[in-house]
Design a protein around this motif. Structure first.
Motif, PDB file in Angstrom:
ATOM      1  N   LEU A   7      11.015   3.944  11.231  1.00  0.00           N
ATOM      2  CA  LEU A   7      10.317   5.051  11.249  1.00  0.00           C
ATOM      3  C   LEU A   7       9.431   4.906   9.647  1.00  0.00           C
ATOM      4  O   LEU A   7      10.111   4.865   8.810  1.00  0.00           O
ATOM      5  CB  LEU A   7      11.230   6.430  11.168  1.00  0.00           C
ATOM      6  CG  LEU A   7      10.308   7.738  10.791  1.00  0.00           C
ATOM      7  CD1 LEU A   7       9.354   7.937  11.688  1.00  0.00           C
ATOM      8  CD2 LEU A   7      11.600   8.644  10.730  1.00  0.00           C
ATOM      9  N   SER A   8       8.222   4.897   9.820  1.00  0.00           N
ATOM     10  CA  SER A   8       7.483   4.848   8.507  1.00  0.00           C
ATOM     11  C   SER A   8       7.576   6.210   7.506  1.00  0.00           C
ATOM     12  O   SER A   8       7.569   6.961   8.159  1.00  0.00           O
ATOM     13  CB  SER A   8       6.102   4.527   8.766  1.00  0.00           C
ATOM     14  OG  SER A   8       5.269   5.610   9.290  1.00  0.00           O
ATOM     15  N   ALA A   9       7.669   5.822   6.412  1.00  0.00           N
ATOM     16  CA  ALA A   9       7.996   7.012   5.465  1.00  0.00           C
ATOM     17  C   ALA A   9       6.657   7.718   5.629  1.00  0.00           C
ATOM     18  O   ALA A   9       6.454   9.216   5.221  1.00  0.00           O
ATOM     19  CB  ALA A   9       7.782   6.381   3.950  1.00  0.00           C
ATOM     20  N   GLY A  10       5.366   6.951   5.862  1.00  0.00           N
ATOM     21  CA  GLY A  10       3.897   7.978   6.018  1.00  0.00           C
ATOM     22  C   GLY A  10       4.120   9.013   6.948  1.00  0.00           C
ATOM     23  O   GLY A  10       3.758  10.019   6.817  1.00  0.00           O
ATOM     24  N   LYS A  11       4.998   8.728   8.224  1.00  0.00           N
ATOM     25  CA  LYS A  11       4.987   9.662   9.250  1.00  0.00           C
ATOM     26  C   LYS A  11       5.829  10.834   8.657  1.00  0.00           C
ATOM     27  O   LYS A  11       5.333  11.990   9.488  1.00  0.00           O
ATOM     28  CB  LYS A  11       5.504   8.921  10.510  1.00  0.00           C
ATOM     29  CG  LYS A  11       4.585   8.341  11.619  1.00  0.00           C
ATOM     30  CD  LYS A  11       5.434   8.072  12.781  1.00  0.00           C
ATOM     31  CE  LYS A  11       4.217   7.455  13.787  1.00  0.00           C
ATOM     32  NZ  LYS A  11       5.048   7.261  15.228  1.00  0.00           N
ATOM     33  N   VAL A  12       6.741  10.591   8.138  1.00  0.00           N
ATOM     34  CA  VAL A  12       7.713  11.613   7.647  1.00  0.00           C
ATOM     35  C   VAL A  12       6.881  12.599   6.579  1.00  0.00           C
ATOM     36  O   VAL A  12       6.961  13.667   6.859  1.00  0.00           O
ATOM     37  CB  VAL A  12       8.899  11.117   6.888  1.00  0.00           C
ATOM     38  CG1 VAL A  12       9.765  12.286   6.248  1.00  0.00           C
ATOM     39  CG2 VAL A  12      10.092  10.315   7.785  1.00  0.00           C
ATOM     40  N   SER A  13       6.076  11.968   5.774  1.00  0.00           N
ATOM     41  CA  SER A  13       5.341  12.523   4.922  1.00  0.00           C
ATOM     42  C   SER A  13       4.145  13.429   5.551  1.00  0.00           C
ATOM     43  O   SER A  13       4.099  14.571   5.037  1.00  0.00           O
ATOM     44  CB  SER A  13       4.556  11.770   4.040  1.00  0.00           C
ATOM     45  OG  SER A  13       3.804  12.506   2.942  1.00  0.00           O
ATOM     46  N   ALA A  14       3.676  13.006   6.380  1.00  0.00           N
ATOM     47  CA  ALA A  14       2.650  13.700   7.387  1.00  0.00           C
ATOM     48  C   ALA A  14       3.180  14.862   8.118  1.00  0.00           C
ATOM     49  O   ALA A  14       2.652  15.830   8.201  1.00  0.00           O
ATOM     50  CB  ALA A  14       2.160  12.749   8.720  1.00  0.00           C
ATOM     51  N   SER A  15       4.390  14.708   8.486  1.00  0.00           N
ATOM     52  CA  SER A  15       5.066  15.943   9.412  1.00  0.00           C
ATOM     53  C   SER A  15       5.438  16.961   8.213  1.00  0.00           C
ATOM     54  O   SER A  15       5.288  18.101   8.665  1.00  0.00           O
ATOM     55  CB  SER A  15       6.445  15.232  10.050  1.00  0.00           C
ATOM     56  OG  SER A  15       7.069  16.532  10.386  1.00  0.00           O
ATOM     57  N   ILE A  16       6.010  16.634   7.011  1.00  0.00           N
ATOM     58  CA  ILE A  16       6.122  17.574   6.220  1.00  0.00           C
ATOM     59  C   ILE A  16       5.011  18.461   5.622  1.00  0.00           C
ATOM     60  O   ILE A  16       4.989  19.675   5.754  1.00  0.00           O
ATOM     61  CB  ILE A  16       6.715  16.941   4.812  1.00  0.00           C
ATOM     62  CG1 ILE A  16       8.173  16.208   5.037  1.00  0.00           C
ATOM     63  CG2 ILE A  16       6.870  17.884   3.525  1.00  0.00           C
ATOM     64  CD1 ILE A  16       8.618  15.615   4.146  1.00  0.00           C
ATOM     65  N   LYS A  17       3.793  17.834   5.678  1.00  0.00           N
ATOM     66  CA  LYS A  17       2.348  18.304   4.981  1.00  0.00           C
ATOM     67  C   LYS A  17       1.930  19.283   6.303  1.00  0.00           C
ATOM     68  O   LYS A  17       1.480  20.333   6.091  1.00  0.00           O
ATOM     69  CB  LYS A  17       1.570  17.287   4.714  1.00  0.00           C
ATOM     70  CG  LYS A  17       1.679  16.551   3.421  1.00  0.00           C
ATOM     71  CD  LYS A  17       0.544  15.451   3.199  1.00  0.00           C
ATOM     72  CE  LYS A  17       0.924  15.025   1.995  1.00  0.00           C
ATOM     73  NZ  LYS A  17      -0.127  13.631   1.638  1.00  0.00           N
ATOM     74  N   LYS A  18       2.054  18.859   7.634  1.00  0.00           N
ATOM     75  CA  LYS A  18       1.815  19.449   8.580  1.00  0.00           C
ATOM     76  C   LYS A  18       2.558  20.778   8.981  1.00  0.00           C
ATOM     77  O   LYS A  18       1.716  21.923   9.076  1.00  0.00           O
ATOM     78  CB  LYS A  18       1.702  18.591   9.890  1.00  0.00           C
ATOM     79  CG  LYS A  18       1.243  19.263  11.105  1.00  0.00           C
ATOM     80  CD  LYS A  18       1.293  18.627  12.309  1.00  0.00           C
ATOM     81  CE  LYS A  18       0.843  19.171  13.752  1.00  0.00           C
ATOM     82  NZ  LYS A  18       0.974  18.392  14.843  1.00  0.00           N
ATOM     83  N   THR A  19       3.673  21.064   8.436  1.00  0.00           N
ATOM     84  CA  THR A  19       4.638  22.039   8.631  1.00  0.00           C
ATOM     85  C   THR A  19       4.372  23.169   7.448  1.00  0.00           C
ATOM     86  O   THR A  19       4.067  24.167   7.721  1.00  0.00           O
ATOM     87  CB  THR A  19       5.955  21.517   8.708  1.00  0.00           C
ATOM     88  OG1 THR A  19       5.992  20.620   9.789  1.00  0.00           O
ATOM     89  CG2 THR A  19       6.829  22.854   9.058  1.00  0.00           C
ATOM     90  N   GLY A  20       4.182  22.290   6.476  1.00  0.00           N
ATOM     91  CA  GLY A  20       4.164  23.069   5.068  1.00  0.00           C
ATOM     92  C   GLY A  20       2.597  23.779   4.999  1.00  0.00           C
ATOM     93  O   GLY A  20       2.671  24.743   4.107  1.00  0.00           O
ATOM     94  N   GLU A  21       1.799  23.245   5.554  1.00  0.00           N
ATOM     95  CA  GLU A  21       0.422  23.701   5.484  1.00  0.00           C
ATOM     96  C   GLU A  21      -0.159  23.902   3.982  1.00  0.00           C
ATOM     97  O   GLU A  21       0.120  23.174   3.069  1.00  0.00           O
ATOM     98  CB  GLU A  21       0.049  24.904   6.324  1.00  0.00           C
ATOM     99  CG  GLU A  21       0.190  24.749   7.863  1.00  0.00           C
ATOM    100  CD  GLU A  21       0.156  25.784   8.852  1.00  0.00           C
ATOM    101  OE1 GLU A  21       0.270  27.084   8.258  1.00  0.00           O
ATOM    102  OE2 GLU A  21      -0.309  25.440   9.938  1.00  0.00           O
TER     103      GLU A  21
END
Length: 679
Positions: free
Chosen positions: A603-617
């Motif tokens: 699992l890439s760190a970028g995917k985790v970061s992208a998921s955090i940003k998408k949820t937190g808006e």
């Protein structure tokens, strides 16, 4: 191209000195590089551009001189003597099999010739241009070649087997001994003149020794033809031959001069060697497409900037060999066959201008109005890229766009179908590079071999490939290369380059262009560690980054780790934000929260970061990876990631319950979508 001043005066009654003629030709576009003495004659050496094959002859240059000095052009006599005994006995068959490579082929029989020295006048003329006299038959063909620009070749008719001339492509295994006594292997596709037993000449390039005219020759066959320029050029280069004939055929001879030039040569051969004129064989395309151009004198005056009268325009064009008819609103100009470069009215306007004289057009200083400098987005992206990379300590390099086939076939995961040259200068320059990695690795190896082992390099160039449907594609590409020590100073000490150093450079570059990216791990041929550089906005790849495998570095004789990246700048340009906006200091405080997860190694760190940003808006200001750990405390196949998340709004202070709510939503999304656990 050499021009004899004394020979020139046979066709135009020019009173100007050789130096004045040279100046006139140069100012009209036919640059004279030197004027040299040759006995009582003066010979000019001209540089003729590839679009003006009509100037590769004495009469062609005489036409230019006549137009520049407003003199009448006297063309040679193309008539054949009607009187005299005719040859009715000799016959030969002429066939064109390769009709796409030979548009027209003519041959004349002349029997009962006497081969001897040519007369002094012809010998003096060809010697003035550096040609060596051979015999009266060959010297006449060379004389007409220089006079008219139409190459011709004389065969010994009695040595042609089967009384047949066949214009065809060479077949596999054929060879020919040319008149320079060198045996040359022919390849399929090369155009040859053949008899029943095989090739007797390389079409447009050089004749064969088996049918060469010699002292015992009694009957000749005089060839005059139009051969495909591309075919002649390719054959001449493949065989390593360059002749006066091939030089002219490569640039395109006058289709309308094929038979006329033959008539001129026949007239001179009969005068020089006697003999009887036989049958003319003329096969192939005889019609010539007539190009008619409508020309407005008013438009010409507007483009040139000088009001040249219509009568002056007509005189200039007619002096250049064109037929001009006056109509109600324009001039109808018929372009002669020797000027295939003239297809539009602006071409004619250029002809008028150069003969009228560029020095006769008054210069004007236009009013200069200050304007705000505006640059195209593409140029701004390139400039920002260079500035940012240079600020990061990178050095720019430039490498060759042409590489060999072995290099082009490397890195199959990233290359597309390569573009190969039909006529490469060498095997090392056969393919337009489909990637910049080969050039980067060669540059790194070159520097390391000279004890420069600590390198941070970049190159901006083109990557070439075949388009999906037809044609070719070229992409503006950035290649990054890092190896050796990344830093070596008193503050940070000696630090070897790592994958993450190059990753940081790439992230800093995209940040300067205001583009959000993340890395997604992939397996790439030639790399031991690699990942796609993905756009956060579109989820599309704009390039890759990775560590070259040991096998790859060994192939380039490199014995230290090398980290590489390649980025498509054409795609980057579409996403780059080039206008910077001021953002004031926040009025309201931010709140930070950390989150630690346990996830699969893949699992890439970028995917985790992208998921955090998408949820937190909008509530999230920044997400930063602060720690990654793999070790004893972490199960095998897993890794631990810790992120620092900043929450906040520009309009007010967030309440604690709001932060806790969105933080909880983020954890749920990570758990459900990415199957992570929390530490």
């Amino acid at each position: 191209m050499k021009l004899s001043y004394e020979w020139l005066k046979d066709y135009v009654d020019v009173k100007a000195s050789p130096e004045e003629v040279a100046q006139g030709l140069t100012m009209s576009g036919s640059e004279v590089e030197a004027v040299e003495e040759a006995g009582e004659d003066r010979v000019m050496d001209l540089e003729i551009t590839s679009n003006r094959p009509d100037c590769l002859s004495i009469t062609g240059l005489a036409r230019e001189v006549a137009a520049v000095f407003d003199k009448k052009l006297k063309m040679p006599d193309f008539s054949i003597p009607e009187k005299g005994e005719k040859d009715e006995t000799h016959r030969i068959g002429c066939t064109i099999e390769a009709t796409d490579l030979c548009l027209r082929y003519s041959a004349r029989i002349i029997s009962g010739v006497k081969v001897k020295e040519v007369n002094k006048n012809i010998r003096k003329r060809i010697e003035s241009l550096g040609l060596r006299p051979i015999n009266n038959i060959v010297d006449v063909t060379n004389f007409c070649l220089m006079e008219l620009g139409q190459p011709m070749h004389a065969f010994d008719l009695d040595k042609i087997k089967g009384n047949k001339i066949i214009v065809r492509e060479a077949v596999k295994g054929e060879s020919i001994t040319t008149i320079d006594e060198i045996q040359r292997k022919l390849k399929p596709g090369m155009l040859v003149i053949a008899d029943e037993e095989g090739p007797i000449a390389v079409a447009g390039v050089m004749g064969g020794s088996s049918t060469e005219v010699g002292p015992d020759t009694k009957n000749i066959l005089l060839e005059s033809a139009y051969f495909n320029p591309i075919s002649v050029r390719a054959t001449a280069r493949e065989l390593g031959i360059s002749t006066d004939s091939s030089y002219r055929f490569e640039r395109g001879v006058d289709k309308g001069m094929v038979v006329s030039a033959s008539s001129r040569a026949v007239k001179l051969i009969l005068e020089e060697s006697g003999g009887k004129l036989g049958t003319l064989y003329d096969v192939g395309e005889k019609s010539i497409d007539q190009v008619n151009i409508a020309l407005s004198a008013a438009k010409a005056a507007k483009i040139i900037g000088v009001n040249i009268s219509e009568s002056e325009i007509i005189k200039i064009l007619r002096n250049l060999g064109m037929t001009v008819e006056q109509q109600e609103e324009s001039l109808n100009v018929k372009v002669p066959s020797f000027r295939e470069d003239l297809t539009r009215d602006v071409d004619l306007i250029e002809e008028i201008t150069r003969i009228y004289g560029y020095d006769n057009i008054p210069s004007k200083v236009s009013k200069i109005t200050a304007q705000i400098e505006r640059k195209e987005p593409y140029r701004e992206v390139l400039e920002k890229t260079r500035k940012r990379l240079s600020a990061l300590g990178m050095n720019e390099i430039m490498t060759y766009s042409l590489i060999n086939e072995t290099a082009a076939e490397k890195f199959p995961s990233i290359r597309k179908e390569p573009v190969k040259l039909n006529n490469p200068l060498s095997e090392e320059q056969k393919v337009l590079t489909p990637h910049l990695l080969d050039g980067m690795l060669k540059a790194i190896a070159y520097n390391i071999n000279r004890q420069n082992k600590d390198l941070k390099l970049y190159e901006i160039g083109k990557a070439y490939s075949r388009a999906q449907k037809e044609g070719f594609a070229e992409e503006t590409t950035l290649c990054l290369g890092v190896t050796g020590l990344f830093s070596n100073n008193w503050q940070s000490g000696k630090k070897s380059s790592t994958f993450y150093d190059l990753k940081g450079i790439a992230e800093a570059l995209f940040s300067s262009l205001q583009i959000d990216i993340y890395m997604q791990g992939v397996s790439l041929d030639g790399f031991s560690l690699g990942g796609d550089i993905m756009l956060q906005k579109t989820k599309k790849s704009v390039g890759f980054i990775g560590e070259a495998s040991i096998k790859t570095t060994k192939d380039y004789d490199i014995e230290q780790p090398v980290y590489l990246a390649q980025i498509n700048l054409d795609r980057v340009k579409e996403e780059a934000v080039l206008v910077s906006k001021y953002q004031g200091i926040p009025k309201y405080p931010f709140s930070s929260r950390d989150i630690s997860i346990l996830c699969d190694k893949e699992l890439s760190a970028g995917k985790v970061s992208a998921s955090i940003k998408k949820t937190g808006e909008d509530l999230i200001k920044e997400v930063q990876l602060v720690d990654m750990y793999e070790g004893k405390q972490v199960p095998e196949g897993k890794k631990s990631l810790t992120y620092s998340i900043q929450y906040g709004l520009d309009t007010r202070t967030l309440k604690e319950e709001e932060i806790e709510a969105v933080h909880s939503d983020i954890k749920k999304a990570l758990e459900q979508n990415l199957k992570v656990s929390f530490r």
